[in-house]
Scaffold this active site. Structure first.
Site, PDB file in Angstrom:
ATOM      1  N   SER A   1       1.015  -1.179   0.075  1.00  0.00           N
ATOM      2  CA  SER A   1      -0.044  -0.075   0.052  1.00  0.00           C
ATOM      3  C   SER A   1       0.878   1.251   0.112  1.00  0.00           C
ATOM      4  CB  SER A   1      -0.712  -0.006   1.186  1.00  0.00           C
ATOM      5  OG  SER A   1      -1.813   1.282   1.337  1.00  0.00           O
TER       6      SER A   1
ATOM      7  N   VAL B   1       7.312   2.201   4.092  1.00  0.00           N
ATOM      8  CA  VAL B   1       8.298   1.622   2.902  1.00  0.00           C
ATOM      9  C   VAL B   1       7.994   1.795   1.675  1.00  0.00           C
ATOM     10  CG1 VAL B   1       9.489  -0.678   2.664  1.00  0.00           C
ATOM     11  CG2 VAL B   1       8.988   0.066   4.958  1.00  0.00           C
ATOM     12  N   CYS B   2       6.569   1.453   1.398  1.00  0.00           N
ATOM     13  CA  CYS B   2       6.108   1.580   0.056  1.00  0.00           C
ATOM     14  C   CYS B   2       6.259   3.148  -0.469  1.00  0.00           C
ATOM     15  CB  CYS B   2       4.687   1.169   0.124  1.00  0.00           C
ATOM     16  SG  CYS B   2       4.142  -0.418   0.670  1.00  0.00           S
ATOM     17  N   ASP B   3       5.990   3.935   0.557  1.00  0.00           N
ATOM     18  CA  ASP B   3       6.234   5.392   0.142  1.00  0.00           C
ATOM     19  C   ASP B   3       7.674   5.548  -0.328  1.00  0.00           C
ATOM     20  OD1 ASP B   3       7.115   8.230   0.968  1.00  0.00           O
ATOM     21  OD2 ASP B   3       5.091   8.474   1.061  1.00  0.00           O
TER      22      ASP B   3
ATOM     23  N   THR C   1       8.501   3.742  -3.664  1.00  0.00           N
ATOM     24  CA  THR C   1       7.974   4.577  -4.735  1.00  0.00           C
ATOM     25  C   THR C   1       8.675   5.668  -5.258  1.00  0.00           C
ATOM     26  OG1 THR C   1       5.834   3.417  -4.481  1.00  0.00           O
ATOM     27  CG2 THR C   1       5.773   5.091  -6.062  1.00  0.00           C
TER      28      THR C   1
END
Length: 173
Positions: A59, A64-66, A69
C-alpha cells in the site's frame, strides 16, 4: 487449483502465505490487466517494446512503500524513454492518484490490482491473509522475459534498489 507458498515470507515476523507461482529469471512475464483508474485498464502489452521495472508494494500509504515508490520515481528520470516504471498495489486507483499528487510522484505509472488480484496471483505475490500484494521487484525486458526478480522475505523490508536499477541499466541499448 492455485498454488500456495508458505514458509518463505513474513509480516513483522509472522508467517504469511503467498498465492501463485514463484517466478524466476528467464520466465516469460505473465500477462496482466490492471486498473489505471476506475474506467481505464492497462495490460502488459500496453508497454510492449519497453523495459519494465515493476515495483510491487502492499500500500502506498505505508512508510516503506512510500519510500520505495519515491526512490523508483527518482530513478525513472535517469533511465530514459525505453524504460517504464510501474508501481502496482491493491490500493484503489483514486487513492493511488491522490498519493502521487501529494508526493509529487510523476514518473511512475501506478496500477491497481484491487479488482480481482489477478496480478498478485499471476506473479506469486498475493498475500492470502490480507488480500494485498507482497513487496517484490521484477525487471522485464523488451521481449517480456523476466531478467531480475526480488521477492522480499519480510514485508516491511526495503528491496535492493541498486540491484534492481542496475538490472534495468544492463538492458538499456
Amino acid at each position: 487449483m492455485t498454488q500456495e507458498r508458505t514458509g518463505i515470507a513474513t509480516f513483522k515476523g509472522n508467517p504469511i502465505t503467498l498465492i501463485g507461482p514463484e517466478l524466476k529469471v528467464g520466465d516469460s512475464a505473465p500477462s496482466f490487466t490492471l486498473s489505471k483508474n476506475l474506467l481505464e485498464q492497462a495490460s502488459l502489452s500496453d508497454f510492449a517494446g519497453k523495459i519494465k521495472l515493476i515495483s510491487v508494494v502492499p500500500s502506498l500509504d505505508t512508510g516503506v512503500c512510500d519510500a520505495q515508490t519515491r526512490r523508483f520515481n527518482e530513478a525513472a528520470s535517469e533511465l530514459g524513454e525505453e524504460v517504464v516504471v510501474l508501481t502496482i498495489s491493491a490500493d484503489l486507483p483514486f487513492a493511488q492518484a491522490r498519493w502521487c499528487g501529494a508526493a509529487g510522484v510523476d514518473r511512475v505509472v501506478t496500477l491497481s490490482d484491487y479488482r480481482d488480484n489477478s496480478f498478485g496471483t499471476a506473479y506469486g505475490v498475493l498475500i492470502k491473509e490480507f488480500v494485498i500484494d507482497m513487496r517484490a521487484i521484477f525487471v522485464v525486458d523488451q521481449n517480456d522475459i523476466i531478467q531480475y526478480v526480488e521477492y522480499l522475505p519480510e514485508m516491511s523490508h526495503h528491496p535492493d534498489y541498486d540491484q534492481a536499477i542496475d538490472a534495468v541499466k544492463k538492458l538499456i541499448g
